[in-house]
Design an enzyme around this catalytic site. Structure first.
Site, PDB file in Angstrom:
ATOM      1  N   CYS A  72      -1.000   7.570   6.530  1.00 59.11           N
ATOM      2  CA  CYS A  72      -0.479   6.792   7.669  1.00 59.11           C
ATOM      3  C   CYS A  72       0.913   7.318   8.028  1.00 59.11           C
ATOM      4  O   CYS A  72       1.731   7.561   7.137  1.00 59.11           O
ATOM      5  CB  CYS A  72      -0.404   5.315   7.269  1.00 59.11           C
ATOM      6  SG  CYS A  72       0.617   4.331   8.372  1.00 59.11           S
TER       7      CYS A  72
ATOM      8  N   GLU B  28       0.685   3.276  -2.293  1.00 62.64           N
ATOM      9  CA  GLU B  28       1.741   3.627  -1.324  1.00 62.64           C
ATOM     10  C   GLU B  28       3.087   3.724  -2.044  1.00 62.64           C
ATOM     11  O   GLU B  28       3.849   4.671  -1.841  1.00 62.64           O
ATOM     12  CB  GLU B  28       1.821   2.566  -0.205  1.00 62.64           C
ATOM     13  CG  GLU B  28       2.968   2.846   0.767  1.00 62.64           C
ATOM     14  CD  GLU B  28       3.193   1.728   1.780  1.00 62.64           C
ATOM     15  OE1 GLU B  28       2.236   1.049   2.173  1.00 62.64           O
ATOM     16  OE2 GLU B  28       4.363   1.539   2.167  1.00 62.64           O
TER      17      GLU B  28
ATOM     18  N   ASN C 196      -1.984  -5.535   1.997  1.00 65.37           N
ATOM     19  CA  ASN C 196      -1.716  -6.269   3.238  1.00 65.37           C
ATOM     20  C   ASN C 196      -2.634  -7.480   3.360  1.00 65.37           C
ATOM     21  O   ASN C 196      -2.241  -8.510   3.898  1.00 65.37           O
ATOM     22  CB  ASN C 196      -1.806  -5.320   4.441  1.00 65.37           C
ATOM     23  CG  ASN C 196      -3.224  -5.010   4.863  1.00 65.37           C
ATOM     24  OD1 ASN C 196      -3.835  -5.799   5.573  1.00 65.37           O
ATOM     25  ND2 ASN C 196      -3.770  -3.903   4.406  1.00 65.37           N
TER      26      ASN C 196
ATOM     27  N   CYS D 166      -5.952  -1.224  11.340  1.00 62.07           N
ATOM     28  CA  CYS D 166      -4.688  -0.839  11.982  1.00 62.07           C
ATOM     29  C   CYS D 166      -4.808   0.632  12.373  1.00 62.07           C
ATOM     30  O   CYS D 166      -5.778   1.314  12.030  1.00 62.07           O
ATOM     31  CB  CYS D 166      -3.518  -1.056  11.032  1.00 62.07           C
ATOM     32  SG  CYS D 166      -3.602   0.023   9.584  1.00 62.07           S
TER      33      CYS D 166
ATOM     34  N   HIS E 270      -2.687   5.797   2.038  1.00 61.45           N
ATOM     35  CA  HIS E 270      -1.485   5.405   1.286  1.00 61.45           C
ATOM     36  C   HIS E 270      -0.618   6.584   0.882  1.00 61.45           C
ATOM     37  O   HIS E 270       0.448   6.410   0.314  1.00 61.45           O
ATOM     38  CB  HIS E 270      -1.881   4.653   0.021  1.00 61.45           C
ATOM     39  CG  HIS E 270      -2.835   3.539   0.257  1.00 61.45           C
ATOM     40  ND1 HIS E 270      -4.169   3.643  -0.045  1.00 61.45           N
ATOM     41  CD2 HIS E 270      -2.666   2.311   0.788  1.00 61.45           C
ATOM     42  CE1 HIS E 270      -4.778   2.520   0.280  1.00 61.45           C
ATOM     43  NE2 HIS E 270      -3.897   1.688   0.792  1.00 61.45           N
TER      44      HIS E 270
END
Lengths: 287, 287
Positions: A94, A124, A218, A12, A72
């Site tokens: 991110c 995260e 994920n 991503c 994270h």
């Protein structure tokens, strides 16, 4: 064997950025550390280690040099500790994760009890927990007793959860005796597209492979979702981990991958799978 | 027959206040109107009509005098129309309903799309709909397509809905592609206590009676909830409506009543039920 690869899968934006930052830093500096694995993919972390990246679990292990904040994120207290040690900090968090951290702090400043829907031990979530004095983590219905009665709740969600789980938990919170609920949708839209694409694909195949780190939230979520549609779903890190006997009698395989799985792992897996049955010679099909 | 009456049932604070205001106004003034039934109970409305209260469905039917705003409230446009006609206005809106109206206006002023979870044609909901330019009414899952994509949603709930339904709908909204969700819990705590008390009671009885107006939302909700636990649940307005053959073979009956059901209807029902089987002589038991 016929192989279909999910239209949306693999790196991503956030992971791609973290890798780019790591590679650039490693090219320019010596003594580069990552506080925890920079992304949740063992193969990728090993590759970066060969270029000089040292992954440590505690700040105490770093004496000098440059520290990469992984995708994270890290809690403000950790950042302050790094600053105290006069280390050079490069932030590869991110941007969507950064947003969750900001919202948590904003919620607290505005008098809300901060709630995050997510996995308590995921980095995260842990970083978000560090962004306010008292953050309540709700992984599932059994955690609802952590919510105070009659309170103003400010709710965010771990970016990689599914809209289905997010909605279910909001419904469960909505049944409790809250006074006000302010929810910011912090789900990653890329992650949602990957989930939708994976679910579409696994309806069309005999066997489904989800490639990615075993600690990658994920990827685990992708595998969970696929399993609800296709029971023949396997979460693997790479081709070597595959028990080849699973392929006996199967005609079509689907492949998807988590956001931290590099393309070369997906390509290698697809090529090996296609070569596995010599009678089949389909190219990289996309759905 | 043994009869158990729910611990919490009958007039709530808002209804009691509306009746008190109506009686006081009728004692002091002539030409007193109510815009729609002052509460959703035919027997009570008939009793007040005997004291002079004229119930009208349209403002055009009133030429002069005093107008009572009923417990469910009225939209600002209606109030403005009454003012234009120079009528004397006495507001008997339930304070909890008034709060929902204020929140809807506040939401709109703060840039939220206003959403109310409730029954579209109920007067309480209709009055809230009149408090902002564009209020979206969501009765159940099939109305979710009314929500705009990627929007900031400000959500309230019809005061007499159940926490279960409120939570289910918040969960359903939570699965959509919203950007922000701000929810104020506008459920009436009295209504929730009545629901809990009714559900507890109907587990203990052979047959359950829910007394109240057929248009009364809170009474209908009580009956719905009881029916999920005890299939022998009947929603009636009073003793006369009861098909006595239903009692054949039943030993214990439960009675609850909506927030707009006066005590005398509950008492009459209980006394008739107790007298129905001469072998039983229990007093007013409470659970």
């Amino acid at each position: 064997m016929k192989v279909l690869v999910a239209e949306k899968c693999g790196f991503c934006h956030g992971v791609r950025n973290a890798i780019r930052v790591a590679e650039k830093t490693l090219a320019e500096k010596k003594g580069v550390y990552s506080l925890g694995p920079i992304i949740h993919n063992r193969d990728m972390v090993e590759q970066l280690a060969k270029s000089g990246l040292k992954t440590v679990s505690k700040i105490e292990e770093i004496q000098s040099g440059t520290v990469l904040i992984r995708s994270h994120g890290a809690a403000p207290k950790q950042i302050a500790k790094l600053r105290e040690k006069d280390l050079n900090i490069i932030d590869a968090t991110c941007i969507l994760v950064k947003r969750v951290q900001h919202i948590a702090t904003e919620f607290e400043n505005n008098g809300y009890e901060v709630v995050i829907i997510g996995e308590e031990n995921h980095p995260e979530v842990q970083a978000v927990v560090g962004c306010a004095r008292n953050v309540i983590v709700i992984a599932n219905e059994s955690d609802l007793n952590r919510l105070p009665e009659n309170a103003r709740l400010g709710v965010v969600c771990q970016t990689t959860q599914s809209p289905e789980h997010f909605g279910r938990m909001l419904g469960a919170i909505g049944r409790t005796n809250f006074s006000e609920l302010k929810v910011i949708n912090t789900l990653c839209k890329e992650a949602i597209k990957r989930q939708e694409s994976a679910v579409r694909l696994c309806k069309q195949v005999d066997i489904m492979f989800v490639l990615g780190g075993l600690e990658s939230a994920n990827t685990r979520r992708l595998a969970e979702l696929c399993r609800t549609v296709n029971k023949q779903t396997y979460h693997l890190q790479n081709w070597d981990e595959l028990d080849k006997s699973l392929l006996t009698g199967e005609k079509t395989a689907g492949v998807t991958a988590g956001a931290s799985t590099p393309d070369w792992i997906i390509d290698e897996f697809r090529q090996n799978l296609e070569a596995f049955d010599n009678s089949s010679s389909s190219g990289k099909a996309t759905v």
